[in-house]
Design a protein around this motif. Structure first.
Motif, PDB file in Angstrom:
ATOM      1  N   GLN A 197      16.380 -37.029 -66.032  1.00 38.30           N
ATOM      2  CA  GLN A 197      16.926 -38.180 -65.954  1.00 38.30           C
ATOM      3  C   GLN A 197      17.332 -38.556 -64.727  1.00 38.30           C
ATOM      4  OE1 GLN A 197      20.049 -38.904 -68.575  1.00 38.30           O
ATOM      5  NE2 GLN A 197      20.502 -41.059 -68.114  1.00 38.30           N
ATOM      6  N   TRP A 198      17.830 -37.593 -63.643  1.00 32.25           N
ATOM      7  CA  TRP A 198      18.215 -38.120 -62.374  1.00 32.25           C
ATOM      8  C   TRP A 198      17.681 -37.251 -61.166  1.00 32.25           C
ATOM      9  CZ3 TRP A 198      21.104 -42.063 -62.432  1.00 32.25           C
ATOM     10  CH2 TRP A 198      21.848 -42.430 -63.373  1.00 32.25           C
ATOM     11  N   LEU A 199      16.995 -36.093 -61.258  1.00 33.30           N
ATOM     12  CA  LEU A 199      16.342 -35.750 -60.387  1.00 33.30           C
ATOM     13  C   LEU A 199      15.340 -36.004 -59.954  1.00 33.30           C
ATOM     14  CD1 LEU A 199      16.536 -33.125 -58.204  1.00 33.30           C
ATOM     15  CD2 LEU A 199      15.508 -31.618 -59.738  1.00 33.30           C
ATOM     16  N   THR A 200      14.433 -36.411 -60.948  1.00 42.80           N
ATOM     17  CA  THR A 200      12.975 -36.971 -60.785  1.00 42.80           C
ATOM     18  C   THR A 200      13.115 -38.315 -60.014  1.00 42.80           C
ATOM     19  OG1 THR A 200      12.199 -36.046 -62.847  1.00 42.80           O
ATOM     20  CG2 THR A 200      11.183 -37.887 -61.939  1.00 42.80           C
ATOM     21  N   PRO A 201      13.835 -39.351 -60.401  1.00 45.67           N
ATOM     22  CA  PRO A 201      13.915 -40.499 -59.720  1.00 45.67           C
ATOM     23  C   PRO A 201      14.718 -40.264 -58.296  1.00 45.67           C
ATOM     24  CG  PRO A 201      15.627 -40.626 -61.404  1.00 45.67           C
ATOM     25  CD  PRO A 201      14.741 -39.508 -61.590  1.00 45.67           C
ATOM     26  N   ALA A 202      15.536 -39.409 -58.032  1.00 45.31           N
ATOM     27  CA  ALA A 202      16.201 -39.028 -56.776  1.00 45.31           C
ATOM     28  C   ALA A 202      14.994 -38.392 -55.730  1.00 45.31           C
ATOM     29  CB  ALA A 202      17.187 -37.815 -56.987  1.00 45.31           C
ATOM     30  N   ARG A 203      14.306 -37.365 -56.310  1.00 41.53           N
ATOM     31  CA  ARG A 203      13.279 -37.152 -55.543  1.00 41.53           C
ATOM     32  C   ARG A 203      12.191 -38.226 -55.144  1.00 41.53           C
ATOM     33  NH1 ARG A 203      11.406 -31.161 -57.565  1.00 41.53           N
ATOM     34  NH2 ARG A 203       9.753 -31.585 -55.845  1.00 41.53           N
TER      35      ARG A 203
ATOM     36  N   THR B 109      19.883 -38.792 -42.050  1.00 39.20           N
ATOM     37  CA  THR B 109      20.977 -38.696 -42.824  1.00 39.20           C
ATOM     38  C   THR B 109      20.643 -39.288 -44.101  1.00 39.20           C
ATOM     39  OG1 THR B 109      22.332 -39.444 -40.779  1.00 39.20           O
ATOM     40  CG2 THR B 109      23.229 -39.768 -42.914  1.00 39.20           C
ATOM     41  N   ALA B 110      19.886 -40.148 -44.482  1.00 39.27           N
ATOM     42  CA  ALA B 110      19.694 -40.513 -45.835  1.00 39.27           C
ATOM     43  C   ALA B 110      18.832 -39.493 -46.392  1.00 39.27           C
ATOM     44  CB  ALA B 110      18.615 -41.895 -45.780  1.00 39.27           C
ATOM     45  N   LEU B 111      18.146 -38.662 -45.817  1.00 41.46           N
ATOM     46  CA  LEU B 111      17.540 -37.296 -46.489  1.00 41.46           C
ATOM     47  C   LEU B 111      18.485 -36.366 -46.788  1.00 41.46           C
ATOM     48  CD1 LEU B 111      14.283 -35.604 -45.952  1.00 41.46           C
ATOM     49  CD2 LEU B 111      16.210 -34.289 -45.370  1.00 41.46           C
ATOM     50  N   ALA B 112      19.428 -36.134 -45.953  1.00 40.73           N
ATOM     51  CA  ALA B 112      20.504 -35.134 -46.007  1.00 40.73           C
ATOM     52  C   ALA B 112      21.477 -35.427 -47.151  1.00 40.73           C
ATOM     53  CB  ALA B 112      21.461 -34.833 -44.930  1.00 40.73           C
ATOM     54  N   LEU B 113      21.784 -36.610 -47.429  1.00 41.02           N
ATOM     55  CA  LEU B 113      22.649 -37.110 -48.216  1.00 41.02           C
ATOM     56  C   LEU B 113      22.132 -37.040 -49.632  1.00 41.02           C
ATOM     57  CD1 LEU B 113      24.384 -39.969 -46.668  1.00 41.02           C
ATOM     58  CD2 LEU B 113      25.506 -37.887 -46.716  1.00 41.02           C
ATOM     59  N   GLN B 114      20.786 -37.226 -49.954  1.00 43.71           N
ATOM     60  CA  GLN B 114      20.126 -37.311 -51.189  1.00 43.71           C
ATOM     61  C   GLN B 114      20.146 -35.753 -51.467  1.00 43.71           C
ATOM     62  OE1 GLN B 114      19.693 -40.052 -52.662  1.00 43.71           O
ATOM     63  NE2 GLN B 114      17.573 -39.713 -53.630  1.00 43.71           N
ATOM     64  N   GLY B 115      20.072 -34.925 -50.608  1.00 37.46           N
ATOM     65  CA  GLY B 115      19.884 -33.585 -50.848  1.00 37.46           C
ATOM     66  C   GLY B 115      21.188 -32.773 -51.074  1.00 37.46           C
ATOM     67  N   LEU B 116      22.177 -33.204 -50.546  1.00 40.82           N
ATOM     68  CA  LEU B 116      23.605 -32.918 -50.867  1.00 40.82           C
ATOM     69  C   LEU B 116      23.928 -33.458 -52.349  1.00 40.82           C
ATOM     70  CD1 LEU B 116      25.720 -31.165 -49.170  1.00 40.82           C
ATOM     71  CD2 LEU B 116      26.661 -33.438 -48.521  1.00 40.82           C
ATOM     72  N   GLY B 117      23.686 -34.444 -52.480  1.00 41.12           N
ATOM     73  CA  GLY B 117      24.186 -35.041 -54.063  1.00 41.12           C
ATOM     74  C   GLY B 117      23.370 -34.532 -54.990  1.00 41.12           C
ATOM     75  N   ALA B 118      22.032 -34.479 -54.874  1.00 33.97           N
ATOM     76  CA  ALA B 118      21.241 -33.973 -55.894  1.00 33.97           C
ATOM     77  C   ALA B 118      20.748 -32.600 -56.208  1.00 33.97           C
ATOM     78  CB  ALA B 118      19.823 -34.777 -55.786  1.00 33.97           C
ATOM     79  N   HIS B 119      21.092 -31.789 -54.953  1.00 36.65           N
ATOM     80  CA  HIS B 119      20.798 -30.308 -54.942  1.00 36.65           C
ATOM     81  C   HIS B 119      21.613 -29.534 -56.474  1.00 36.65           C
ATOM     82  CE1 HIS B 119      21.185 -25.851 -54.191  1.00 36.65           C
ATOM     83  NE2 HIS B 119      20.159 -26.208 -53.859  1.00 36.65           N
ATOM     84  N   PRO B 120      22.683 -29.893 -56.480  1.00 40.70           N
ATOM     85  CA  PRO B 120      23.445 -29.334 -57.853  1.00 40.70           C
ATOM     86  C   PRO B 120      22.863 -29.742 -58.829  1.00 40.70           C
ATOM     87  CG  PRO B 120      24.847 -30.389 -56.311  1.00 40.70           C
ATOM     88  CD  PRO B 120      23.828 -30.726 -55.603  1.00 40.70           C
ATOM     89  N   VAL B 121      22.044 -30.779 -59.050  1.00 38.41           N
ATOM     90  CA  VAL B 121      21.273 -31.202 -60.358  1.00 38.41           C
ATOM     91  C   VAL B 121      19.939 -30.151 -60.404  1.00 38.41           C
ATOM     92  CG1 VAL B 121      20.221 -32.923 -61.537  1.00 38.41           C
ATOM     93  CG2 VAL B 121      22.247 -33.425 -60.256  1.00 38.41           C
ATOM     94  N   ALA B 122      19.433 -30.081 -59.236  1.00 36.01           N
ATOM     95  CA  ALA B 122      18.282 -28.880 -59.221  1.00 36.01           C
ATOM     96  C   ALA B 122      18.558 -27.565 -59.504  1.00 36.01           C
ATOM     97  CB  ALA B 122      17.506 -29.411 -57.819  1.00 36.01           C
TER      98      ALA B 122
END
Length: 407
Positions: free
Chosen positions: A117-123, A94-107
């Motif tokens: 600024q944001w995708l690098t620390p999110a990854r 779940t932690a992995l999936a929520l990171q993907g859902l929230g940050a995929h639009p940035v990617a």
């Protein structure tokens, strides 16, 4: 490779992921506090290179054990990853999936500055992301989004309104927020914004939900956003939302298949060992037939998930229908399998701390989020009637405004 079988390399990778989740991630998950972001767990996902798979790349920090085989990259690789983690540690999945859902639009849609600024620390697992789409009056109806983005000068807006049932809120570090920039334009008047959590006027409230991770409400009181915060293009945010959901929807099914697989294996072990009525439980035809049904449905769901992911990776045109079918089939199947497993285990399965007690709580939510089962059926029907192969006289009128947002 076909969509209906895994090669030995993929199978070995899934086994490695299960071991990794059991040995490295589960201990961190067990130390987490329910209803709070487990930051050590998220950071571990980043350190192990697992978050890199969410964004179509294997980072240089990924260890050999976590590097996906070439044939398991893309959406199929994401499904294998989520299924394997879910089998051994649902909290890590779940932690992995929520990171993907929230940050995929940035990617997918972010500028170079936003990604840095944001995708690098999110990854890396150092910044927690969230996908803020649902509202008190708009879960699965994008045209009903009411969060207002009122113009404030030539290239700025002020966000006013609410978001609700947002996973990782109010503890996320940044949000992908969908707001209405053109009133009366339905889904075509929505814009996606990247909003840092510390932006003035943004506040959050935790909700007391049946969930191990935080879910909250967000209030926007004239929050200023500019053109530098836009993800994609103004008034094209619905495309950002649907691209993200179509990518992750089959893998929600993979999450469900992982839970079903864990429940099935626990049931096989229990019924083979449990003495009852002068023999083992598995010797009772009613039990054996129940287990056979559980196994058949689980395998059918797995195949649909793999087929939908493979279709996404090939860029086939019917992704929305396939993704909806996969999520519908897999989440409904997981509910059935886990419930049947509880029944065959008896009272012991309801004890706090038992695997099935945990799965019984976890399995319910996927039938609602990222589009409830009823929404998936609507999408499937809409796509079927839109198919040119369907005779025009037999088709029923379809809504002019699309639908299928996350709940």
């Amino acid at each position: 490779m076909t969509a209906f079988s895994l090669n030995p390399e993929q199978t070995a990778w899934c086994a490695e992921l299960r071991t990794l989740a059991d040995e490295r991630l589960r201990p961190l998950a067990e130390k987490g506090e329910p209803g709070r972001v487990n930051r050590p767990l998220v950071e571990a996902l980043g350190e192990l290179g697992l978050l890199d798979h969410l964004f179509a790349g294997e980072g240089p920090g990924a260890s050999p054990a976590t590097r996906a085989p070439h044939a398991a990259s893309g959406a199929l690789g994401l499904c294998l990853l989520r299924e394997s983690l879910a089998y051994a540690c649902t909290e890590a999945e779940t932690a992995l999936a929520l990171q993907g859902l929230g940050a995929h639009p940035v990617a997918a849609y972010g500028s170079a500055r936003q990604r840095e600024q944001w995708l690098t620390p999110a990854r890396a697992g150092r910044a927690v992301a969230a996908f803020a789409l649902s509202e008190p009056g708009a879960g699965s109806d994008a045209a009903a989004l009411a969060l207002s983005a009122a113009p404030d000068g030539a290239s700025a807006w002020r966000l006013t309104g609410e978001k609700c049932w947002i996973s990782n809120a109010p503890e996320a570090d940044f949000y992908t927020v969908f707001a209405r920039t053109t009133p009366g334009a339905g889904a075509r008047g929505v814009t996606a914004f990247l909003v840092p959590a510390d932006r003035a006027g943004l506040t959050g409230t935790p909700l007391d939900m049946l969930s191990p991770h935080p879910i909250g409400a967000l209030a926007f009181d004239g929050v200023t956003v500019t053109g530098d915060d836009v993800l994609g293009e103004p008034d094209r945010g619905f495309r950002v939302a649907m691209t993200t959901l179509n990518r992750f929807r089959p893998s929600v099914g993979a999450f469900a298949v992982g839970m079903a697989g864990a429940a099935l294996d626990a049931t096989l072990a229990h019924t083979a060992q449990r003495d009852a009525f002068g023999g083992k439980l598995k010797d009772l035809q009613a039990v054996a037939h129940q287990v056979a049904e559980m196994a058949t449905r689980t395998e059918a769901a797995r195949l649909m998930v793999h087929a939908a992911a493979a279709a996404y990776d090939r860029g086939e045109p019917d992704i929305a229908r396939r993704a909806a079918m996969a999520k519908l089939m897999a989440t409904e199947t997981a509910q059935y399998v886990v419930d049947a497993a509880v029944q065959l285990h008896g009272a012991r399965a309801l004890q706090r701390g038992h695997l099935l007690e945990h799965l019984y709580r976890e399995v319910r939510a996927p039938r609602i989020y990222e589009g409830a089962s009823e929404v998936q059926r609507t999408i499937i029907a809409k796509e079927l009637y839109a198919d040119p192969a369907v005779p025009a006289q037999s088709a029923t009128p379809q809504p002019t405004t699309p639908e299928e947002t996350s709940a």
